[in-house]
Design an enzyme around this catalytic site. Structure first.
Site, short mmCIF file in Angstrom:
data_model
loop_
_atom_site.label_atom_id
_atom_site.label_comp_id
_atom_site.label_asym_id
_atom_site.label_seq_id
_atom_site.Cartn_x
_atom_site.Cartn_y
_atom_site.Cartn_z
N GLU A 1 0.93 -1.19 0.05
CA GLU A 1 -0.06 -0.13 0.09
C GLU A 1 0.82 1.25 -0.08
O GLU A 1 1.72 1.33 0.91
CB GLU A 1 -0.85 -0.12 1.14
N ARG B 1 4.60 -12.66 9.92
CA ARG B 1 5.44 -11.60 9.70
C ARG B 1 6.73 -11.48 10.43
O ARG B 1 6.76 -12.09 11.30
CB ARG B 1 4.49 -10.27 9.77
N LYS C 1 4.31 1.06 9.72
CA LYS C 1 4.34 2.26 8.87
C LYS C 1 3.91 3.46 9.40
O LYS C 1 4.24 4.63 9.40
CB LYS C 1 3.74 2.08 7.41
P1 ATP Z 1 2.42 -2.14 8.25
O1 ATP Z 1 1.60 -2.83 9.14
O2 ATP Z 1 4.11 -2.26 8.60
O3 ATP Z 1 2.12 -0.73 7.98
P2 ATP Z 1 1.44 -3.56 6.02
O4 ATP Z 1 1.22 -4.76 6.10
O5 ATP Z 1 0.05 -2.46 6.18
O6 ATP Z 1 2.57 -3.09 6.60
P3 ATP Z 1 1.54 -3.33 3.14
O7 ATP Z 1 1.87 -2.26 2.32
O8 ATP Z 1 -0.06 -3.56 3.30
O9 ATP Z 1 1.99 -3.11 4.74
O10 ATP Z 1 2.06 -4.65 2.68
C1 ATP Z 1 2.81 -4.97 1.79
C2 ATP Z 1 2.98 -6.62 1.82
O11 ATP Z 1 4.14 -6.65 2.77
C3 ATP Z 1 1.91 -7.35 2.43
O12 ATP Z 1 1.73 -8.58 1.57
C4 ATP Z 1 2.29 -7.53 3.81
O13 ATP Z 1 1.71 -8.99 4.32
C5 ATP Z 1 3.70 -7.60 3.69
N1 ATP Z 1 4.27 -7.27 4.98
C6 ATP Z 1 4.09 -6.09 5.62
N2 ATP Z 1 5.00 -6.29 6.53
C7 ATP Z 1 5.51 -7.24 6.90
C8 ATP Z 1 6.33 -8.12 7.80
N3 ATP Z 1 6.74 -7.66 8.86
N4 ATP Z 1 6.73 -9.22 7.64
C9 ATP Z 1 6.54 -9.94 6.43
N5 ATP Z 1 5.56 -9.31 5.62
C10 ATP Z 1 5.51 -8.15 5.94
MG MG Z 2 -1.74 -3.08 4.86
#
Ligand code: ATP
Ligand code: MG
Length: 561
Positions: free
Chosen positions: A36, A261, A271
């Site tokens: 995102e 994760r 983020k």
């Molecule tokens: P955050 O919670 O840090 O804001 P998010 O999951 O909202 O992260 P996205 O941009 O939606 O961030 O994530 C893109 C991809 O990266 C998704 O498939 C998500 O599952 C993966 N991802 C995000 N954080 C992690 C993590 N700590 N370990 C492994 N994969 C991750």
């Molecule tokens: Mg997300």
């Protein structure tokens, strides 16, 4: 080379894929990475990138980059660009497969109409408070909305008018018609569309309704022909919904697979929280070298190889766990040790004058560029009467285990001679400002006469032609192993007040005169350093310490507690 670089390890995801290929469920492997664009990528995303692109590579398949840009308010072109730059830097390539969920807004709208026509979706006119009240609790069934049994015609009419912008935000939503009593809350008529009178960074003002993540995601996967939709564990409970939409639409059905994760000690990875650090100016932007973002790691001097090796090493697991940040640092040292050229740099200079070395004389000594890599060759380093050494390599009243320079004591200067401290010069306040030493000409390194042994060897830089630089030393950004783990305190209360130390009067050996931003070196005895990409220029050289030579932190942390 570590084993991991040669032999890909098996994991439960690969087992699922092998099974799917064997029994013909899918003929190829097609994954995607779906960020995102509401922030910069962090090390957790790197794990997901390595996994998705890595699976595609291993199975001779493909991996798409898809921006999940369904939320118009938080998303930004700056983030889109940084994400692409970071993925390329990590060493992965989406080729011509760059997509946006917003590319599918028309298709998603048509799919929603299809569900309405099937009687599987309806326009709900309850307020958001009513909707959440009627949803019930996990232990208590929900209640059906009074609007749940609207006719297909009425739903089609209202949904079209929602799209056309005839209603205000929150007046109606489109919901899937599934089961208000399901023990899985995600199946209690989840919302598919909301009215939002907001411009979108790509579709402008075309849309007045925006799809929810669960509705957009699976259908986007399907449109792109994804076979294995790998996501993190918090979506496990969403899988029945993912499957329900695809089944009802009767379209290509990817398989969602969840993994745990990545969490790291002394690190936060949300983020939203990283944005808080940026906006609150606790750090110098998303690419501050203390940030766990890929741009921060890059600026600090991490190599993409070290991050990829780390991602391989920690593997893929199904249960949440927290990896030790020192494992990441270990991967980094291992990589830099192989490739970083050795140089001498004095971080906190103390002047030394060799009184028996002729004034005006200069000789060039030979130094090895990288003992781990013979092909890196040798270089000359100038030696003359006036030098700098680390002030910490001298003690006026040496403690018992101090084997470096002290009054009347000898030490070897790396690649040069043995010197002896004859006299200590101080300023009015009693600070040591210079040492007068003598050298023993018979002890030149690398010559047959250099047999005489002394206990300590220290690095140094000649005064004439030395290069001035600023060096920034970094420590962990947080003092707590799990800064996010305290229920009472904010993660910001665990910020390490000493995470940055700026040394502005450092002296480098002359061979470092023409360094370029991003160049990496090992400064002997001091660690690995990288030329800063932001602050270097206009005659100013700034180095970041990437990592120390050894993991000294465990010991310090123990003493702190
Ligand atoms: P955050 O919670 O840090 O804001 P998010 O999951 O909202 O992260 P996205 O941009 O939606 O961030 O994530 C893109 C991809 O990266 C998704 O498939 C998500 O599952 C993966 N991802 C995000 N954080 C992690 C993590 N700590 N370990 C492994 N994969 C991750
Ligand atoms: Mg997300």
């Amino acid at each position: 080379m570590s084993e991991n670089e040669n032999k890909p390890q098996s994991n439960f995801i690969k087992e699922i894929i092998n099974e799917d290929l064997k029994n013909g469920k899918y003929e190829k492997v097609h994954t995607r990475f779906p960020p995102e664009p509401n922030g910069y990528l962090h090390i957790g995303h790197a794990k997901s990138i390595c996994l998705n692109f890595g699976l595609a590579k291993e199975y001779g398949g493909k991996c798409n980059l898809r921006f999940d840009d369904t939320n118009p308010s938080k998303e930004d072109v700056e983030y889109v660009n940084s994400i692409m730059e970071d993925i390329k830097w990590l060493g992965f390539d989406w080729e011509d497969r760059l997509f946006y969920a917003s590319d599918y807004f028309d298709a998603l709208y048509e799919y929603a109409v299809k569900l309405i026509k099937k009687g599987k979706a309806y326009v709900d006119s309850c307020t958001s408070e009513e909707i959440s009240e009627y949803r019930g609790m996990p232990t208590k069934p929900g209640i059906e909305s009074p609007y749940r049994n609207r006719s297909v015609e009425e739903n089609l009419d209202l949904f079209e008018r929602m799209k056309n912008g005839e209603f205000k935000d929150g007046e109606h939503v489109l919901r899937a018609k599934i089961d208000m009593t399901s023990p899985n809350m995600n199946l209690r008529d989840p919302i598919m569309y909301r009215i939002r009178h907001e411009s979108h960074h790509r579709t402008g003002d075309k849309w007045r309704i925006y799809p929810m993540y669960d509705w957009a995601h699976g259908q986007s996967d399907s449109i792109e022909g994804i076979t294995h939709s790998v996501c993190t564990l918090e979506f496990e409970n969403h899988r029945p919904l993912y499957d329900w939409f695809l089944d009802e639409l009767e379209i290509h059905h990817p398989r969602q697979i969840e993994f745990a994760r990545l969490n790291l000690t002394y690190t936060i990875m949300s983020k939203r929280k990283l944005l808080e650090l940026v906006e609150g100016k606790y750090v110098d932007g998303w690419d501050d070298p203390r940030m766990p973002t890929l741009s921060g790691f890059r600026r600090r001097g991490f190599t993409p190889e070290s991050i990829r090796n780390f991602a391989d090493r920690i593997g893929v697991v199904k249960r949440d766990s927290i990896a030790d940040v020192s494992l990441l640092e270990h991967s980094l040292r291992e990589d830099l040790n192989k490739r970083a050229l050795r140089r001498m740099a004095v971080l906190r200079p103390l002047k030394v004058t060799i009184t028996n070395y002729p004034e005006g004389k200069e000789e060039t000594l030979e130094a090895v560029n990288n003992p781990e890599d013979e092909s890196a060759g040798k270089r000359g380093i100038p030696f003359s009467r006036e030098l700098y050494i680390e002030d910490r390599d001298f003690q006026e009243n040496p403690h018992r285990k101090f084997f470096r320079l002290a009054p009347g004591r000898e030490v070897r200067l790396r690649y040069a001679y043995i010197i002896k401290c004859e006299e200590v010069i101080k300023d009015e306040s009693g600070n040591v400002i210079e040492l007068l030493c003598t050298y023993d000409p018979e002890t030149k390194s690398g010559t047959g006469t250099a047999q005489r042994k002394v206990k300590g060897t220290i690095h140094w830089v000649t005064r004439k032609d030395s290069i001035d630089a600023e060096i920034r030393l970094y420590d962990r950004l947080f003092t707590a192993e799990n800064p996010d783990g305290d229920k009472e305190k904010s993660f910001k209360e665990f910020l390490n007040p000493d995470s940055l130390e700026i040394l502005s009067d450092c002296k480098l050996e002359p061979s470092l005169a023409n360094v370029k931003p991003g160049d990496k070196f090992q400064f002997e005895r001091n660690g690995y350093f990288c030329v800063d990409t932001k602050e270097t220029g206009n005659e100013k050289i700034v180095f970041n310490r990437t990592v120390t030579l050894r993991d000294t932190w465990a010991k310090i942390a123990k003493n702190r507690n």
